[in-house]
Design a protein around this motif. Structure first.
Motif, PDB file in Angstrom:
ATOM      1  N   ALA A 134       0.839  -1.200   0.000  1.00  0.00           N
ATOM      2  CA  ALA A 134       0.000   0.000   0.000  1.00  0.00           C
ATOM      3  C   ALA A 134       0.875   1.251   0.000  1.00  0.00           C
ATOM      4  CB  ALA A 134      -0.931  -0.015   1.208  1.00  0.00           C
ATOM      5  N   LYS A 135       1.913   1.221   0.841  1.00  0.00           N
ATOM      6  CA  LYS A 135       2.822   2.372   0.887  1.00  0.00           C
ATOM      7  C   LYS A 135       3.484   2.591  -0.462  1.00  0.00           C
ATOM      8  CE  LYS A 135       4.171   2.462   5.733  1.00  0.00           C
ATOM      9  NZ  LYS A 135       5.149   1.898   6.665  1.00  0.00           N
ATOM     10  N   ALA A 136       3.954   1.493  -1.048  1.00  0.00           N
ATOM     11  CA  ALA A 136       4.641   1.607  -2.327  1.00  0.00           C
ATOM     12  C   ALA A 136       3.702   2.137  -3.411  1.00  0.00           C
ATOM     13  CB  ALA A 136       5.215   0.254  -2.743  1.00  0.00           C
ATOM     14  N   MET A 137       2.403   1.900  -3.248  1.00  0.00           N
ATOM     15  CA  MET A 137       1.443   2.386  -4.231  1.00  0.00           C
ATOM     16  C   MET A 137       1.000   3.815  -3.919  1.00  0.00           C
ATOM     17  SD  MET A 137       1.160   0.231  -6.486  1.00  0.00           S
ATOM     18  CE  MET A 137       2.714  -0.627  -6.257  1.00  0.00           C
ATOM     19  N   GLY A 138       1.645   4.452  -2.975  1.00  0.00           N
ATOM     20  CA  GLY A 138       1.382   5.856  -2.726  1.00  0.00           C
ATOM     21  C   GLY A 138       0.302   6.119  -1.692  1.00  0.00           C
ATOM     22  N   ILE A 139      -0.066   5.095  -0.916  1.00  0.00           N
ATOM     23  CA  ILE A 139      -1.087   5.286   0.101  1.00  0.00           C
ATOM     24  C   ILE A 139      -0.436   5.727   1.402  1.00  0.00           C
ATOM     25  CG2 ILE A 139      -2.819   4.113   1.512  1.00  0.00           C
ATOM     26  CD1 ILE A 139      -3.307   2.331  -1.010  1.00  0.00           C
ATOM     27  N   ASN A 140      -0.867   6.875   1.874  1.00  0.00           N
ATOM     28  CA  ASN A 140      -0.352   7.389   3.133  1.00  0.00           C
ATOM     29  C   ASN A 140      -1.048   6.632   4.263  1.00  0.00           C
ATOM     30  OD1 ASN A 140       0.346   8.796   5.388  1.00  0.00           O
ATOM     31  ND2 ASN A 140       0.037  10.811   4.480  1.00  0.00           N
ATOM     32  N   VAL A 141      -0.380   5.581   4.739  1.00  0.00           N
ATOM     33  CA  VAL A 141      -1.014   4.658   5.672  1.00  0.00           C
ATOM     34  C   VAL A 141      -1.439   5.355   6.968  1.00  0.00           C
ATOM     35  CG1 VAL A 141      -0.570   2.630   7.089  1.00  0.00           C
ATOM     36  CG2 VAL A 141       0.052   2.616   4.692  1.00  0.00           C
ATOM     37  N   SER A 142      -0.607   6.264   7.464  1.00  0.00           N
ATOM     38  CA  SER A 142      -0.971   6.968   8.700  1.00  0.00           C
ATOM     39  C   SER A 142      -2.267   7.732   8.510  1.00  0.00           C
ATOM     40  CB  SER A 142       0.121   7.962   9.089  1.00  0.00           C
ATOM     41  OG  SER A 142       1.367   7.352   9.029  1.00  0.00           O
ATOM     42  N   TYR A 143      -2.367   8.424   7.382  1.00  0.00           N
ATOM     43  CA  TYR A 143      -3.557   9.214   7.105  1.00  0.00           C
ATOM     44  C   TYR A 143      -4.796   8.334   7.061  1.00  0.00           C
ATOM     45  CZ  TYR A 143      -6.927  11.889   4.337  1.00  0.00           C
ATOM     46  OH  TYR A 143      -8.067  12.491   3.886  1.00  0.00           O
ATOM     47  N   TYR A 144      -4.703   7.224   6.353  1.00  0.00           N
ATOM     48  CA  TYR A 144      -5.888   6.388   6.187  1.00  0.00           C
ATOM     49  C   TYR A 144      -6.276   5.654   7.466  1.00  0.00           C
ATOM     50  CZ  TYR A 144      -6.556   7.445   1.330  1.00  0.00           C
ATOM     51  OH  TYR A 144      -6.835   8.112   0.187  1.00  0.00           O
ATOM     52  N   LYS A 145      -5.283   5.308   8.294  1.00  0.00           N
ATOM     53  CA  LYS A 145      -5.630   4.683   9.574  1.00  0.00           C
ATOM     54  C   LYS A 145      -6.402   5.667  10.428  1.00  0.00           C
ATOM     55  CE  LYS A 145      -2.125   1.192  10.366  1.00  0.00           C
ATOM     56  NZ  LYS A 145      -0.880   0.858  11.057  1.00  0.00           N
ATOM     57  N   THR A 146      -5.912   6.896  10.498  1.00  0.00           N
ATOM     58  CA  THR A 146      -6.598   7.910  11.294  1.00  0.00           C
ATOM     59  C   THR A 146      -7.979   8.170  10.717  1.00  0.00           C
ATOM     60  OG1 THR A 146      -4.416   8.900  11.180  1.00  0.00           O
ATOM     61  CG2 THR A 146      -6.002   9.985  12.549  1.00  0.00           C
ATOM     62  N   LEU A 147      -8.049   8.257   9.396  1.00  0.00           N
ATOM     63  CA  LEU A 147      -9.328   8.496   8.736  1.00  0.00           C
ATOM     64  C   LEU A 147     -10.326   7.385   9.069  1.00  0.00           C
ATOM     65  CD1 LEU A 147     -10.857  10.262   6.577  1.00  0.00           C
ATOM     66  CD2 LEU A 147     -10.178   8.521   4.933  1.00  0.00           C
ATOM     67  N   ALA A 148      -9.852   6.135   9.047  1.00  0.00           N
ATOM     68  CA  ALA A 148     -10.737   5.006   9.328  1.00  0.00           C
ATOM     69  C   ALA A 148     -11.320   5.127  10.729  1.00  0.00           C
ATOM     70  CB  ALA A 148      -9.986   3.687   9.180  1.00  0.00           C
ATOM     71  N   PHE A 149     -10.471   5.503  11.697  1.00  0.00           N
ATOM     72  CA  PHE A 149     -10.978   5.682  13.054  1.00  0.00           C
ATOM     73  C   PHE A 149     -11.983   6.822  13.119  1.00  0.00           C
ATOM     74  CE2 PHE A 149      -7.752   2.847  14.670  1.00  0.00           C
ATOM     75  CZ  PHE A 149      -8.380   2.316  15.775  1.00  0.00           C
ATOM     76  N   GLY A 150     -11.670   7.925  12.452  1.00  0.00           N
ATOM     77  CA  GLY A 150     -12.560   9.075  12.466  1.00  0.00           C
ATOM     78  C   GLY A 150     -13.911   8.738  11.853  1.00  0.00           C
ATOM     79  N   LEU A 151     -13.856   8.063  10.718  1.00  0.00           N
ATOM     80  CA  LEU A 151     -15.073   7.705   9.988  1.00  0.00           C
ATOM     81  C   LEU A 151     -15.936   6.760  10.825  1.00  0.00           C
ATOM     82  CD1 LEU A 151     -15.911   8.489   7.156  1.00  0.00           C
ATOM     83  CD2 LEU A 151     -14.937   6.364   6.310  1.00  0.00           C
ATOM     84  N   SER A 152     -15.281   5.751  11.384  1.00  0.00           N
ATOM     85  CA  SER A 152     -15.986   4.763  12.185  1.00  0.00           C
ATOM     86  C   SER A 152     -16.644   5.429  13.393  1.00  0.00           C
ATOM     87  CB  SER A 152     -15.002   3.688  12.629  1.00  0.00           C
ATOM     88  OG  SER A 152     -15.662   2.662  13.295  1.00  0.00           O
ATOM     89  N   PRO A 162       7.858   6.927   2.092  1.00  0.00           N
ATOM     90  CA  PRO A 162       7.603   5.795   1.166  1.00  0.00           C
ATOM     91  C   PRO A 162       6.437   6.044   0.211  1.00  0.00           C
ATOM     92  CG  PRO A 162       7.920   4.978   3.392  1.00  0.00           C
ATOM     93  CD  PRO A 162       7.969   6.466   3.475  1.00  0.00           C
ATOM     94  N   HIS A 163       5.349   6.654   0.733  1.00  0.00           N
ATOM     95  CA  HIS A 163       4.176   6.810  -0.131  1.00  0.00           C
ATOM     96  C   HIS A 163       4.332   7.954  -1.137  1.00  0.00           C
ATOM     97  CE1 HIS A 163       3.090   9.586   3.210  1.00  0.00           C
ATOM     98  NE2 HIS A 163       2.624  10.306   2.211  1.00  0.00           N
ATOM     99  N   GLU A 164       5.421   8.718  -1.016  1.00  0.00           N
ATOM    100  CA  GLU A 164       5.610   9.822  -1.957  1.00  0.00           C
ATOM    101  C   GLU A 164       6.414   9.409  -3.184  1.00  0.00           C
ATOM    102  OE1 GLU A 164       5.489  13.470   1.293  1.00  0.00           O
ATOM    103  OE2 GLU A 164       7.385  12.467   0.862  1.00  0.00           O
ATOM    104  N   ILE A 165       7.006   8.212  -3.097  1.00  0.00           N
ATOM    105  CA  ILE A 165       7.909   7.775  -4.159  1.00  0.00           C
ATOM    106  C   ILE A 165       7.183   7.566  -5.484  1.00  0.00           C
ATOM    107  CG2 ILE A 165       9.233   5.734  -4.863  1.00  0.00           C
ATOM    108  CD1 ILE A 165      10.777   7.765  -3.224  1.00  0.00           C
ATOM    109  N   ILE A 166       5.952   7.034  -5.390  1.00  0.00           N
ATOM    110  CA  ILE A 166       5.236   6.736  -6.619  1.00  0.00           C
ATOM    111  C   ILE A 166       4.877   8.028  -7.361  1.00  0.00           C
ATOM    112  CG2 ILE A 166       2.843   6.697  -5.777  1.00  0.00           C
ATOM    113  CD1 ILE A 166       2.620   3.973  -7.311  1.00  0.00           C
ATOM    114  N   ARG A 167       4.620   9.105  -6.591  1.00  0.00           N
ATOM    115  CA  ARG A 167       4.329  10.389  -7.232  1.00  0.00           C
ATOM    116  C   ARG A 167       5.577  10.971  -7.881  1.00  0.00           C
ATOM    117  NH1 ARG A 167       1.320  10.440  -2.872  1.00  0.00           N
ATOM    118  NH2 ARG A 167      -0.929  10.519  -3.137  1.00  0.00           N
ATOM    119  N   ALA A 168       6.724  10.597  -7.347  1.00  0.00           N
ATOM    120  CA  ALA A 168       7.966  11.065  -7.962  1.00  0.00           C
ATOM    121  C   ALA A 168       8.208  10.359  -9.295  1.00  0.00           C
ATOM    122  CB  ALA A 168       9.140  10.828  -7.011  1.00  0.00           C
TER     123      ALA A 168
END
Lengths: 331, 288, 256
Positions: free
Chosen positions: A195-213, C72-78
């Motif tokens: 997920a990280k490698a695909m550009g997903i900001n894991v910290s953001y989405y974890k916090t978002l999931a808690f907020g949404l829930s 890590p999550h910024e690499i794909i945008r680069a």
């Protein structure tokens, strides 16, 4: 969504709309019907967090309390109209959820479970002594909601408010899970690294999931407060026991499904009621426990998948049968 | 004052540690967090109570009988509820133990009623050490707890069963290949865990009174202790239990009795924030 | 033109140098191979570039910009995407959904617009679906689009991973042992695919691979690592005959 699924949802909504006035349920059962939909909202919220985002929470009873007391305070003390208070309760509980989500950034599995459990215990303890906000042991009386002069006094009229909100929330959830946010949550659940490698900001989405829930649970909390008419911080719905019940709802109904959340909530709300007329006082509890275990053993993915599994079994049976015929012909 | 609180903190902490050890034993071997642990312990404590009051047995006879009962209960639960689904997802197993919690609690209510009873302490009276008033039963609890832990750690370290348990907790598949009867290990851990819980229950009952819901908060504490110390080692829950017990006692003595759990939990969240795998836990990193 | 420069990179784990003052550079549009015996530190280099590891010292420069401080999550945008040695797919999602996740960084939606399914969201969803299907066609697995990723055979899973890395339209793609677990004909198809990615899509490729014939066939330049250090760099012919390389591989794999 395909046409068949679409139609079945519409039929379900029709049934949910028409059945209560037709059956003309006694007050206590109509109350239970209201309650099961409120819990369904909580279960959907919890399922977003656990089934989709893969985070655990044992503190959703506390979110329910935060939503309930926020709504009560807004309507009773600040005289905010019910529907505005409802949204605000959702938002404020959502913010509390985001705050609880922060430790989740570093914790996993059991460690996250304990942090959320701690949150649950802390909220009930704090609410119990914060009497200026909660009324403490003597309780407070949240008002029945009012819209354009119409007072939703009966459990039946209030039922329709809850039903409409449930439908709206189901649609919103459905939209969220099949677009970017939902995909990001599921990706994070399945492989955080990828997920990280695909550009997903894991910290953001974890916090978002808690907020949404927590937002969903806050909405449910507000609905709960105005359903009760009288509440104290010692209410079972705010306790750790109830948090565990919410967990049981989504596991029984089906992790990672919206329909499963609703099914689970209905079962867990009605089961104790159905079994409560039995002669022995705690037998309903024993039977509830036994049914929970039976569901997990026989439908490990939850009841929402039970239909699919039956169909699958049938098809397999049929396929085997066909194979046999083929074999016979070859011989 | 402080010494007094420390001692009683260690005593309650030791009991949390016993219950937590029970949780960790099961968790380490079979990945299940047993939510029914507290209720099973409550049930065993009721057995001791009933044999004492209704059948006139002495404290120690009842104690032994309760432990025997606890072993049977642990065995049955593992054999008939957990083993059939041991390959199910961890969350499902957790829900099964939740179901068990309801069943055991319900049966206890049915069999023993919902009244609150007072449960006898091992010994009565108090001692004065350096001006601090310390109850004898607290002190004895502490001694017995330490003794039991000693036996447990000796068993884990040097006996064949203990080695089998440790091997299984490292890697069940390899343990199986090495000729360890992994299913026996599961049985043993559930039996031992149930016994540990029962001992904790019988020592806690005198202070909290005995009723069907007495163990729910103890289970929470045990769970917290296990997480605080680290779920991955056997030393972890002991450290975690002692810290939790002392923290709670100090918080209720110096800050607020009503909020003691809140403070304890707040501190624990902070500690976990600093060291997310528990105080004595190790990080199991993922390789890519 | 230098597309990716790894400059004096060192990565220590508790005093052990997994990568030791490594420097190499990849030109734009090049297929560059990173090889070496097991434990030479190849994957560690990948993990430094994709920012999973914070290098102890050294710089990584991509398209003239230093990326050593990115998350890590910024690499794909680069403009860099990657695959993993042990296939890291999203198991409980379909093949198509896996590819859609590869688009997440470039999808213009937020939670509110999505919740209310605004027409902009519908349009965006249609666009990314079409693009993902396009990629599945290139990989020749469009018939698997709606099947679960975890239900696919290993070879297909590897392709899905490449597809997921491709949908983000990277300018550099890092493939970590793409041929592992593949048979000869599958490896040949893979070689064709990699060449196609470079020739038709113009993507620079950095490859870690154990299959020597694949590396020698398609790579223009190769860097050989051993114990975290570069022991040889150059065209395949040069690398093959280098005594240090032969020494490193002696008793290990045979150089094709």
């Amino acid at each position: 969504m395909n046409a068949k699924k679409y139609i079945s949802w519409i039929v379900l909504i029709l049934i949910a709309t028409l059945i209560p006035p037709i059956l003309n349920l006694p007050g206590s059962l109509q109350y239970l019907l209201d309650l099961s939909l409120i819990y369904a909202i909580v279960a959907i919220g919890l399922n977003l967090l656990m089934g989709y985002a893969g985070q655990i929470s044992l503190g959703h009873g506390a979110f329910l309390a935060v939503g309930a007391y926020t709504s009560a305070y807004l309507t009773l003390t600040l005289h905010v109209p019910f529907f505005i208070a409802l949204i605000l309760s959702g938002l404020i509980t959502g913010i509390v959820g985001i705050l609880l989500g922060l430790p989740a950034l570093k914790l996993e599995g059991n460690y996250l479970a304990i942090a959320t459990l701690g949150f649950g215990v802390a909220v009930t303890q704090i609410f119990a002594i914060w009497t200026s906000f909660t009324g403490g042991f003597s309780g407070i009386k949240p008002l029945k909601p009012e819209l354009f002069g119409f007072k939703f006094n009966s459990y039946l009229s209030y039922y329709y408010i809850i039903l409409i909100l449930t439908i709206v929330l189901v649609i919103l959830t459905w939209n969220i899970i099949r677009t970017k946010v939902g995909r990001s949550l599921m990706a994070m659940r399945d492989s955080e690294i990828a997920a990280k490698a695909m550009g997903i900001n894991v910290s953001y989405y974890k916090t978002l999931a808690f907020g949404l829930s927590a937002f969903y649970t806050g909405i449910a909390g507000s609905l709960y407060a105005h359903l009760l008419g009288f509440m104290t911080p010692y209410d079972y719905a705010f306790s750790i026991g109830m948090s565990l019940n919410f967990l049981a709802m989504i596991v029984i109904g089906g992790i990672g499904t919206i329909s499963g959340s609703i099914i689970g909530a209905i079962i867990m709300t009605w089961l104790p009621q159905i079994t409560s007329n039995l002669p022995i006082k705690s037998l309903s509890q024993i039977i509830t426990g036994a049914i929970i275990i039976a569901v997990v053993i026989f439908y490990p993915n939850g009841i929402a998948y039970a239909g699919a599994r039956l169909k699958d079994k049938f098809e397999k049976l049929f396929a085997k049968h066909q194979e046999k015929i083929v074999v016979k012909i070859e011989k | 004052m402080l010494l007094q609180q420390l001692i009683s903190g260690f005593a309650t902490g030791g009991l949390y540690a016993l219950a937590a050890l029970g949780l960790v034993l099961i968790y380490k071997t079979s990945d299940v967090v047993n939510f029914a642990q507290g209720e099973m312990a409550m049930f065993s404590t009721f057995i001791a109570y009933t044999t004492m009051t209704s059948y006139g047995m002495s404290y120690w006879e009842a104690f032994i009988l309760a432990l025997l009962f606890a072993s049977v209960l642990g065995f049955i639960v593992e054999r008939f509820f957990i083993r059939p689904i041991q390959n199910a997802p961890v969350l499902s197993l957790l829900i099964v133990t939740l179901g068990l919690m309801m069943i055991v609690n319900g049966i206890a209510g049915w069999a023993f009623g919902f009244e609150t009873h007072s449960f006898p302490a091992i010994v009565g009276g108090e001692l004065k050490i350096f001006g601090a008033v310390i109850s004898k039963s607290n002190l004895l609890t502490l001694v017995i707890t330490v003794f039991i832990m000693g036996i447990l750690f000796y068993m884990l370290k040097y006996t064949l069963a203990g080695i089998a348990i440790r091997a299984t907790s490292e890697n069940p598949t390899i343990a199986r290949l090495m000729g360890i009867a992994v299913n026996h290990v599961y049985s043993i851990t559930w039996v031992v865990s149930s016994i540990l819980g029962a001992i904790a229950g019988m020592f806690i009952a005198p202070t909290t009174f005995l009723d069907v819901n007495m163990m729910s908060s103890v289970l929470l504490k045990a769970f917290t202790a296990a997480v605080l110390g680290g779920f991955t080692t056997f030393v972890g829950p002991v450290v975690g239990g002692l810290i939790l017990g002392v923290l709670e006692n100090i918080a209720s003595g110096y800050i607020s009795a009503q909020l003691s759990s809140t403070f304890a939990f707040a501190l624990i969240v902070i500690m976990l924030w600093i060291k997310p795998t528990g105080l004595v836990g190790q990080k199991v990193g993922k390789k890519v | 033109m230098e597309h990716l420069i790894v400059d004096n990179l060192t990565m220590e784990f508790g005093g052990l140098k997994a990568v030791d003052s490594l420097s190499f550079s990849v030109k734009k549009g090049e297929i560059y191979g990173l090889i070496g015996p097991n434990g030479a530190g190849k994957t560690t280099v990948f993990n430094c570039v994709s920012r999973f590891y914070n290098p102890t010292s050294g710089r990584i420069i991509f398209e003239g910009k230093e990326i050593t401080k990115l998350k890590p999550h910024e690499i794909i945008r680069a403009g860099i995407s990657r695959t993993f040695q042990n296939v890291e797919l999203f198991k409980h999602m379909t093949v198509l959904e896996n590819l859609l996740v590869g688009q997440v960084a470039f999808t213009r939606e937020n939670i509110l617009s999505a919740a209310f399914m605004l027409s902009s969201v519908r349009k965006e969803e249609r666009r990314i679906r079409e693009e993902a299907m396009e990629i599945l066609k290139i990989l020749n697995i469009e018939d698997k689009a709606h099947e679960y990723a975890s239900a696919q055979p290993y070879g297909i899973q590897k392709l899905v991973e490449i597809g997921r890395a491709l949908v983000s339209q990277p300018r550099l793609i890092m493939l970590d042992e793409p041929a592992a677990g593949m048979n000869h004909s599958e490896t040949d198809e893979l070689a064709e695919l990699i060449l196609k990615l470079r020739d038709e899509l113009g993507i620079t490729i950095l490859l870690v691979e154990h299959d020597m014939s694949l590396v020698m066939n398609i790579c223009e330049n190769i860097c050989v690592m051993n114990f975290g250090k570069k022991i040889c760099e150059g065209i395949p012919e040069k690398v093959k005959s280098d005594p240090a390389v032969i020494e490193a591989y002696l008793g290990g794999e045979e150089i094709a």
